[in-house]
Design a protein around this motif. Sequence first.
Motif, PDB file in Angstrom:
ATOM      1  N   GLU A   1       0.870  -1.173   0.000  1.00 14.05           N
ATOM      2  CA  GLU A   1       0.000   0.000   0.000  1.00 14.05           C
ATOM      3  C   GLU A   1       0.911   1.228   0.000  1.00 14.05           C
ATOM      4  OE1 GLU A   1      -3.505   2.028  -0.240  1.00 14.05           O
ATOM      5  OE2 GLU A   1      -3.353  -0.164  -0.209  1.00 14.05           O
TER       6      GLU A   1
ATOM      7  N   VAL B   1       0.884   4.510   0.350  1.00 12.16           N
ATOM      8  CA  VAL B   1       0.921   5.510   1.413  1.00 12.16           C
ATOM      9  C   VAL B   1       1.508   4.921   2.700  1.00 12.16           C
ATOM     10  CG1 VAL B   1      -1.446   5.130   2.264  1.00 12.16           C
ATOM     11  CG2 VAL B   1      -0.382   7.403   2.449  1.00 12.16           C
ATOM     12  N   GLU B   2       1.385   3.619   2.898  1.00 22.41           N
ATOM     13  CA  GLU B   2       1.941   2.970   4.085  1.00 22.41           C
ATOM     14  C   GLU B   2       3.455   2.754   3.950  1.00 22.41           C
ATOM     15  OE1 GLU B   2      -0.397  -0.515   4.865  1.00 22.41           O
ATOM     16  OE2 GLU B   2      -2.209   0.664   5.186  1.00 22.41           O
TER      17      GLU B   2
ATOM     18  N   CYS C   1      -1.457  -2.179   9.277  1.00 23.88           N
ATOM     19  CA  CYS C   1      -2.519  -2.748   8.454  1.00 23.88           C
ATOM     20  C   CYS C   1      -2.419  -4.272   8.377  1.00 23.88           C
ATOM     21  CB  CYS C   1      -2.506  -2.079   7.081  1.00 23.88           C
ATOM     22  SG  CYS C   1      -4.059  -2.212   6.166  1.00 23.88           S
TER      23      CYS C   1
ATOM     24  N   PRO D   1      -4.357   3.126   6.941  1.00 27.50           N
ATOM     25  CA  PRO D   1      -3.794   4.402   6.499  1.00 27.50           C
ATOM     26  C   PRO D   1      -4.280   5.618   7.281  1.00 27.50           C
ATOM     27  CG  PRO D   1      -4.276   3.068   4.587  1.00 27.50           C
ATOM     28  CD  PRO D   1      -4.853   2.336   5.790  1.00 27.50           C
TER      29      PRO D   1
ATOM     30  N   LEU E   1      -1.902   6.670  10.060  1.00 28.49           N
ATOM     31  CA  LEU E   1      -0.488   6.857   9.746  1.00 28.49           C
ATOM     32  C   LEU E   1       0.205   7.937  10.576  1.00 28.49           C
ATOM     33  CD1 LEU E   1      -0.426   6.224   5.927  1.00 28.49           C
ATOM     34  CD2 LEU E   1       1.112   5.175   7.612  1.00 28.49           C
TER      35      LEU E   1
END
Length: 181
Positions: free
Chosen positions: A13, A15-16, A106, A161, A164
């Motif tokens: 992912e 953005v992770e 996640c 997300p 975060l």
Amino acid sequence: MRIAFLVAPEGVEQVELTEPWQAVVDGGGEPVLVSTEAGSVQGFNHLDKADTFPVDQVVGEVSADEFAGLVLPGGVANPDLLRTDENAVAFVRAFFEQGLPVAAICHAPWTLVEADVVRDRTLTSWPSLRTDIRNAGGSWVDEQVKVCDGGSNTLVTSRKPDDLKAFCEAFMKEFTRAANR
């Protein structure tokens, strides 16, 4: 402070990966992208392909003692692929054996389950991993971020997300504290 980011060749992912990476850079650290194959990794925005990122090192050619900590980004396919790679699983386990801090968000705790390092620890994750974590001997909680000091190292976990900001703040605090011991 060198921090390993372990990801599979595809399925992370994005953005992770990118937000924790930036947190390490902003904290004066050196993020290192480690994967199971040389070349690049394919990021995803949920199910859609996103950007690619160059691999810095291959997991079978590095060891945990070269790093101050480990970040495991999520995505559904990413940890599912990592947990089937024995070098990746051994790499993760080595951080725990050496007492180094680890952060996972996640779906990333799937790799922790495979490495058999969640037993007697309390962590959070995407809700669908709850049963896997419990079956592996861990306790699951529905919290934005969970810091678990267990054994000789610290484990920081987060759900998704949307968490975060809290995840990055928590793991950077723990990684910095561990590096200054």
